[in-house]
Design an enzyme around this catalytic site. Structure first.
Site, PDB file in Angstrom:
ATOM      1  N   ASP A 347       0.829  -1.154  -0.102  1.00 45.78           N
ATOM      2  CA  ASP A 347      -0.116  -0.046  -0.030  1.00 45.78           C
ATOM      3  C   ASP A 347       0.945   1.331  -0.123  1.00 45.78           C
ATOM      4  O   ASP A 347       1.918   1.040   0.197  1.00 45.78           O
ATOM      5  CB  ASP A 347      -0.907  -0.080   1.147  1.00 45.78           C
ATOM      6  CG  ASP A 347      -1.916   1.256   1.406  1.00 45.78           C
ATOM      7  OD1 ASP A 347      -2.257   1.802   0.331  1.00 45.78           O
ATOM      8  OD2 ASP A 347      -1.845   1.920   2.414  1.00 45.78           O
ATOM      9  N   ASP A 543      -2.054  -0.888   5.902  1.00 48.76           N
ATOM     10  CA  ASP A 543      -2.119  -0.242   7.211  1.00 48.76           C
ATOM     11  C   ASP A 543      -3.864   0.296   7.443  1.00 48.76           C
ATOM     12  O   ASP A 543      -3.933   0.603   8.430  1.00 48.76           O
ATOM     13  CB  ASP A 543      -1.171   0.890   7.542  1.00 48.76           C
ATOM     14  CG  ASP A 543      -1.542   2.101   6.748  1.00 48.76           C
ATOM     15  OD1 ASP A 543      -2.020   2.092   5.755  1.00 48.76           O
ATOM     16  OD2 ASP A 543      -1.655   3.285   7.576  1.00 48.76           O
ATOM     17  N   ASP A 547      -7.465  -1.757   3.214  1.00 47.61           N
ATOM     18  CA  ASP A 547      -6.324  -2.992   2.789  1.00 47.61           C
ATOM     19  C   ASP A 547      -6.824  -4.266   3.231  1.00 47.61           C
ATOM     20  O   ASP A 547      -6.246  -5.302   2.809  1.00 47.61           O
ATOM     21  CB  ASP A 547      -4.966  -2.689   3.575  1.00 47.61           C
ATOM     22  CG  ASP A 547      -4.272  -1.453   2.907  1.00 47.61           C
ATOM     23  OD1 ASP A 547      -4.300  -1.212   1.521  1.00 47.61           O
ATOM     24  OD2 ASP A 547      -3.683  -0.524   3.417  1.00 47.61           O
TER      25      ASP A 547
END
Length: 657
Positions: A347, A543, A547
């Site tokens: 990410d 995080d 996600d």
């Protein structure tokens, strides 16, 4: 400023006081002696040595037989009990096989060989217990660091001492120099250096100031900290470490499950082969004693003791080692999956970047309707309950500018889209450009072309302004990305819901060439599934709440420690230190564990094959068979325990550079 000698002493005193108040672990010898199996194995060894000395010095046979039989009882009663319990459950395990072989040795007059078998078997069992105990104690010992009491600051400013277990989220506590922090929380005021090596493995104290996170059980330095409790005492990082280790110990790896699946069949086959080695030669007129001796030797050397110990001790040792260095791995299965990683999907915000974005611009669409100050006030009010870094940046900037943030209700976060809340009578939405369905906004173009992240503010469904946010790359991002690329079959891929320009700006700086931008959560899931359909074993690192679905779809997932609660729950592992370089390190450690398992299985299989063939086609002395078989078991146990050392972590970190 120059410190006087008195000032230096005062500054250092808290750490001296802490060193005296933190419970020290037992000495290595005392810790060993506290393991029951170690005590019995030691007694068995002493009785065996006494019997051997008596036998070699010509003592009466009854004396050394008595000592050897006492050795049998001391070293074998635990295995006999475990074997009996297994037999009651219609199962056959190695404990029962070893006891049967030892009893068989007595039956043919080879009590020395049987006693030797008992001693070495008890020693290998004790080593396994030591590894398991050390794995648990190396992490559970953190609980002893959590203080029993906390100083709560009440509404009128007075202080009250309460039990740390009674703290609740929202309580304000004060932590003075040298005291241990009683709960996970955030700094409200004050500044200090906090020694948090017990949680994150960092060797140096970490500077803490307003807004920084602190962990229960860590040690305050020379400053006074005022904190707000952010987690219930039962959900602190320390408590979660202990819970995860317990879960990991109870969850068996795929390799271990396969071994246990074939163990019963193998054991039954071995018993059948032993009986055949007795019956068939006797049918052809062979003497009973040599036949029984060969059969007992076969039963000993063919037992899969080392195979059974080959898998779980190394994997659990790796989990404990990672936990000591700030990475929580939830099970032995996850260690195997991490070792299989062939591509890492990252990410952007909060993972590849620092996750502390800064609000760079506030652009109202019509200043006559809503000016910049009111625009930021509404946005901050809607975002004040958000866990997303972008939301926190908006709130932080409003506070920095001294803007009063009104209360909001009916808050809801929509992963990948934004948030909305009711601020007074106004329905305020913060939307991403991808989820915005209104008329095109000219204010977006310059932000996106500069690689900034845009957030659109809507009031009662009508766009009223655009916010621009920027983020900074993590200091270790470039090195970590290069390490991941070196460890895996394919270079890392960046998956983000952010716009392409912002994604590519970060990717180029980090050294990533594969970027998938403007993804909604379900599109991230699709990308992960496509990568895995192409033969990759995907490790997803993220995080945010958005996600979590992709983490659930990935082969393995690791959450950055500052992530949202849903992400931390979904992930297979968590980096408490919130440092990206721990990702390639944990991959390296998992591969070390896999290599140790492979080596252990090879050692066990080689010893069994060589000793069995020697016994069947040669003349393998029973004592040599005992030493060879049990020696391989001890060797496998010790090899697995290597992964408990700091050296293994350093080796994994070095391999990841």
């Amino acid at each position: 400023m120059t410190l006087t000698a008195c000032e230096v002493t005062a500054a250092e005193a808290p750490f001296d006081r802490v060193s005296k108040t933190i419970p020290h672990p037992l000495s290595w010898g005392a810790a060993l002696w506290s393991v029951v199996s170690v005590r019995w194995a030691t007694v068995a060894l002493l009785l065996f040595l006494a019997g051997l000395v008596a036998q070699l010095n010509g003592a009466p046979e009854a004396m050394w037989w008595t000592l050897y039989l006492a050795c049998y009882l001391a070293g074998g009663w635990g295995s006999a009990w475990a074997g009996a319990q297994a037999l009651r459950n219609k199962a056959l395990d190695v404990d029962l096989l070893m006891i049967a072989a030892a009893v068989g040795a007595v039956a043919i007059g080879q009590i020395f060989d049987g006693a030797l078998l008992i001693v070495i078997f008890a020693t290998s069992g004790a080593l396994d217990d030591i590894a398991t105990r050390h794995t648990a104690e190396s992490v559970k010992g953190l609980l002893d660091l959590a203080p029993d009491q906390a100083v709560v600051v009440q509404g009128d400013g007075s202080e009250r001492v309460v039990a740390a277990s009674e703290l609740v989220v929202g309580d304000r506590v004060v932590v003075r120099p040298g005291d241990r922090i009683p709960a996970d929380g955030a700094v409200l005021s004050g500044a200090s250096d906090v020694d948090q090596r017990s949680i994150t493995g960092e060797s140096m104290p970490v500077a803490k100031a307003r807004g920084d996170e602190v962990f229960a059980g860590t040690v305050n330095g020379s400053g006074v900290l005022h904190l707000v409790v952010t987690r219930d005492p039962s959900q602190t990082v320390v408590a979660r470490i202990v819970e995860l280790v317990a879960d990991a110990s109870a969850t068996k790896a795929k390799t271990q499950l396969f071994i246990e699946k074939i163990e019963q069949r193998y054991s039954l086959g071995m018993v059948a082969a032993t009986l055949a080695l007795i019956v068939i030669p006797l049918m052809f007129g062979a003497d009973l004693r040599p036949v029984l001796l060969r059969a007992m030797t076969f039963m000993i050397v063919a037992s899969p003791c080392a195979v059974v110990l080959a898998t779980m001790p190394p994997l659990l040792s790796a989990i404990a080692n990672a936990g000591r260095h700030g990475v929580l791995v939830k099970s032995a299965v996850v260690v195997e999956r991490l070792a299989d990683t062939s591509i890492v999907a990252l990410d952007k915000t909060g993972t590849l970047t620092r996750g502390i974005p800064r609000l760079a611009s506030v652009a109202p669409l019509d200043p006559n309707v809503v000016d910049a100050r009111r625009l930021l006030q509404l946005a901050a009010a809607a975002e004040q309950s958000s866990e997303h870094p972008l939301g926190r940046a908006i709130v932080a900037e409003a506070r920095r500018r001294g803007i009063a943030i009104p209360p909001a209700k009916d808050f809801r976060a929509v992963p990948g889209c934004g948030v909305h809340a009711l601020v007074g009578n106004d329905f305020v939405e913060i939307a991403s450009p991808q989820s915005y369905r209104g008329a095109p906004l000219a204010e977006l173009a310059p932000l996106l072309s500069a690689g900034a992240t845009a957030a659109i503010v809507l009031l009662d469904g009508v766009a009223i302004g655009v916010l621009g946010l920027t983020d900074q790359l993590r200091p270790d991002a470039v090195e970590s990305v290069a390490a991941m690329a070196a460890l895996t079959a394919a270079p890392p891929v960046l998956l983000t819901g952010d716009n392409g320009r912002a994604a590519w700006r970060v990717a180029r700086n980090a050294g990533i060439t594969d970027v998938r931008a403007a993804l909604l959560p379900e599109q991230k899931v699709e990308v992960v599934r496509n990568l895995q359909a192409g033969g990759h074993q995907v490790l997803l690192v993220g995080d945010g709440v958005n996600d979590a679905p992709a983490m659930a779809a990935a082969r393995a997932a690791v959450a950055m420690g500052a992530g949202a609660d849903l992400t931390l729950q979904t992930a297979d592992g968590v980096t408490i230190r919130d440092e990206l370089h721990t990702i390639p390190t944990i991959i390296g450690l998992a591969r070390q564990a896999r290599r140790v398992v492979t080596v252990n299985l090879a050692i066990a299989a080689t010893f069994i094959a060589v000793l069995v063939l020697w016994d069947l086609f040669g003349q393998l002395p029973l004592p040599l068979g005992v030493v060879g078989h049990e020696g391989s078991t001890v060797l496998v146990a010790l090899n697995g325990m290597r992964l408990l050392t700091n050296r293994s972590w350093r080796a994994a970190a070095s391999a990841a550079r």
